[in-house]
Design an enzyme around this catalytic site. Structure first.
Site, PDB file in Angstrom:
ATOM      1  N   ARG A  46      51.970  42.988  32.611  1.00  0.00           N
ATOM      2  CA  ARG A  46      51.775  41.642  32.705  1.00  0.00           C
ATOM      3  C   ARG A  46      51.074  43.035  31.434  1.00  0.00           C
ATOM      4  O   ARG A  46      49.298  44.025  31.169  1.00  0.00           O
ATOM      5  CB  ARG A  46      50.441  41.617  33.975  1.00  0.00           C
ATOM      6  CG  ARG A  46      48.988  40.818  33.341  1.00  0.00           C
ATOM      7  CD  ARG A  46      49.004  40.314  34.334  1.00  0.00           C
ATOM      8  NE  ARG A  46      47.569  38.932  33.923  1.00  0.00           N
ATOM      9  CZ  ARG A  46      46.851  39.509  33.588  1.00  0.00           C
ATOM     10  NH1 ARG A  46      46.571  40.605  33.358  1.00  0.00           N
ATOM     11  NH2 ARG A  46      46.215  38.136  33.476  1.00  0.00           N
ATOM     12  N   SER A 117      51.636  30.509  38.473  1.00  0.00           N
ATOM     13  CA  SER A 117      50.538  30.291  38.843  1.00  0.00           C
ATOM     14  C   SER A 117      50.188  29.015  39.058  1.00  0.00           C
ATOM     15  O   SER A 117      50.202  27.903  38.540  1.00  0.00           O
ATOM     16  CB  SER A 117      49.709  31.056  38.436  1.00  0.00           C
ATOM     17  OG  SER A 117      49.731  32.370  38.042  1.00  0.00           O
ATOM     18  N   LYS A 146      40.410  39.458  35.461  1.00  0.00           N
ATOM     19  CA  LYS A 146      40.821  38.794  35.033  1.00  0.00           C
ATOM     20  C   LYS A 146      39.784  38.092  34.924  1.00  0.00           C
ATOM     21  O   LYS A 146      38.907  37.517  35.707  1.00  0.00           O
ATOM     22  CB  LYS A 146      42.171  37.786  34.919  1.00  0.00           C
ATOM     23  CG  LYS A 146      42.658  36.592  34.907  1.00  0.00           C
ATOM     24  CD  LYS A 146      44.109  36.302  35.231  1.00  0.00           C
ATOM     25  CE  LYS A 146      44.595  35.520  34.266  1.00  0.00           C
ATOM     26  NZ  LYS A 146      44.869  33.860  34.654  1.00  0.00           N
TER      27      LYS A 146
END
Ligand code: 3NM
Length: 220
Positions: A46, A117, A146
């Site tokens: 990521r 998600s 995040k």
């Protein structure tokens, strides 16, 4: 659906490590190697956030980390970059609600693993119809990793999904550590997904082993 059946996906989700260069203050290669030694079962590249690598540099790190995973038989998932996943022939892709349309992603990646998600029941039903192999639910706890997360959901979200007969494999994400991982599994999660509990740990291997122990103890 992917080439993996849902029992295998559930096993792969047990300890799902997510990392990009911005999550590490050390060499990501070293961190991933230590995490694999500690027992992770799935890896997601990521490369997001301030200072994230782009272009050739992003691909180069992906290939390095992919090789480490391949040598250890750990499937390699790419976050929100289908082009990259296809270029390097990754094992799968993970997308959020704000990313490329999940149905289009499934069409492009064929039988690679697709993770989505979701935060609500309606999102979950859409994700399943679009061909999700697993659902990522979060943030379960507050997270520093995040910025643009939904509100904190608690493990109740996982429990609600199970009570509403969502049988798709589920992994919890957001603020999960070895102290609270047991609750995610007890609520009905098949595994835990973590960034900082592993990437920022002083002793990566030991932190991974501790997390793995907590999850394994609670998986039925
Ligand atoms: N997604 P940490 S929370 C990448 O809620 C990500 O969908 C989330 O990092 C979501 O384990 C999150 O350090 C960050 O809390 C998880």
């Amino acid at each position: 659906m992917s080439e993996f059946d849902s029992k295998r996906i559930e096993e792969l989700l047990t300890l799902y490590f997510i990392m990009g260069s911005t999550n590490c203050d050390r060499d990501p290669v070293y961190v991933l190697e230590q995490a694999i030694e500690g027992g992770i079962t799935l890896f997601q590249y990521r490369e997001k956030g301030r200072g994230a690598l782009e272009g050739k540099q992003k691909v180069k790190l992906a290939e390095k980390l992919q090789k480490i995973c391949k040598d250890a038989s750990i499937p390699f998932i790419v976050n929100d970059d289908v082009d990259l996943a296809l270029t390097i022939d990754a094992d799968g892709v993970h997308v959020g609600q704000e990313d490329e349309c999940a149905r289009a992603v499934r069409e492009r990646i064929g039988n690679k693993i697709l993770g989505i998600s979701t935060h609500t029941l309606s999102e979950a039903h859409h994700a399943i119809a679009d061909g999700a192999d697993y659902l990522g639910l979060g943030p379960i706890y507050p997270t520093q990793s995040k910025e643009d997360t939904e509100k904190v959901q608690g493990t109740e979200l996982i429990q609600n999904f199970r009570e509403l007969n969502i049988t798709t494999p589920i992994v919890g994400i957001g603020g999960i550590t070895s102290s609270n991982a047991n609750k995610v599994i007890q609520a009905g999660g098949n595994g835990v997904s973590v960034i900082s509990a592993i990437a920022a740990a002083e002793n990566v291997k030991q932190a991974t082993e501790q997390l793995k122990k907590q999850v394994d103890k609670n998986v039925v």
